[in-house]
Design an enzyme around this catalytic site. Structure first.
Site, PDB file in Angstrom:
ATOM      1  CG  LEU A 177      -1.915  -1.132   1.310  1.00 28.66           C
ATOM      2  CD1 LEU A 177      -2.587  -1.169   2.672  1.00 28.66           C
ATOM      3  CD2 LEU A 177      -2.957  -0.975   0.213  1.00 28.66           C
ATOM      4  CG  HIS A 203      -8.248   4.623  -1.460  1.00 29.36           C
ATOM      5  ND1 HIS A 203      -9.516   4.083  -1.508  1.00 29.36           N
ATOM      6  CD2 HIS A 203      -7.418   3.687  -1.978  1.00 29.36           C
ATOM      7  CE1 HIS A 203      -9.448   2.870  -2.034  1.00 29.36           C
ATOM      8  NE2 HIS A 203      -8.183   2.605  -2.321  1.00 29.36           N
ATOM      9  CG  PHE A 221       0.207  -6.558   8.687  1.00 25.38           C
ATOM     10  CD1 PHE A 221      -1.041  -6.549   8.099  1.00 25.38           C
ATOM     11  CD2 PHE A 221       0.976  -5.402   8.647  1.00 25.38           C
ATOM     12  CE1 PHE A 221      -1.519  -5.405   7.472  1.00 25.38           C
ATOM     13  CE2 PHE A 221       0.509  -4.255   8.026  1.00 25.38           C
ATOM     14  CZ  PHE A 221      -0.735  -4.256   7.437  1.00 25.38           C
TER      15      PHE A 221
END
Length: 157
Positions: A82, A89, A114
């Protein structure tokens, strides 16, 4: 005093890697790092499942579906990338993916690591993928294997 500590050993451990395809070159590097670490740790091809999803937001849902099929895995490594943009967003996706993975790990009492890079820019994301430092997918796999080993020790107590 008794000390229980897991070891990053993949022999006879069933693991899944769930990797997002968005930001593919970087995400692919995370999945490769996790996969290579699994094999370097003694894992066999029959014990590893790699699942690719469109983006990081789809990772928790794919994991939930996999876990609903039963006790197929002893650990899961979630890989994705990301990169912060100019809108909020990024924060919404990052927060929900992290919370979803954490919730599933606790709900199913299963190590789910993660290994999702959350970076301010592409350069920082590449660094976390192993260009300058450790590969987050590889470190996530080591953690997953250690936790699977620890859980096995706890079950034997």
């Amino acid at each position: 005093m008794k000390l229980l500590k897991g070891l990053p050993v993949a022999k006879d451990v069933r693991v899944a890697i769930v990797g997002a395809c968005f930001n593919a070159p970087i995400a692919d590097r995370l999945v490769s790092g996790a996969r290579e670490t699994f094999f370097e740790s003694g894992g066999s091809p029959d014990s590893l499942t790699v699942v690719r999803v469109p983006g990081a937001f789809e990772i928790p849902c794919a994991i939930k579906k996999m876990l609903s099929k039963g006790n197929l895995f002893q650990a899961i490594v979630a890989c994705g990338v990301l990169i912060q943009g100019e809108t909020s967003h990024y924060e919404h996706i990052a927060d929900n993916v992290a919370a979803g993975i954490a919730r599933l790990s606790v709900e199913f009492c299963l190590p789910i690591t993660f290994s999702v890079i959350t970076a301010p820019n592409v350069e920082a994301a590449w660094e976390r993928a192993g260009i300058k430092g450790p590969n987050l997918g590889a470190s996530g796999m080591r953690t997953a294997l250690e936790m699977a080993s620890l859980f096995s020790l706890i079950e034997k107590e």
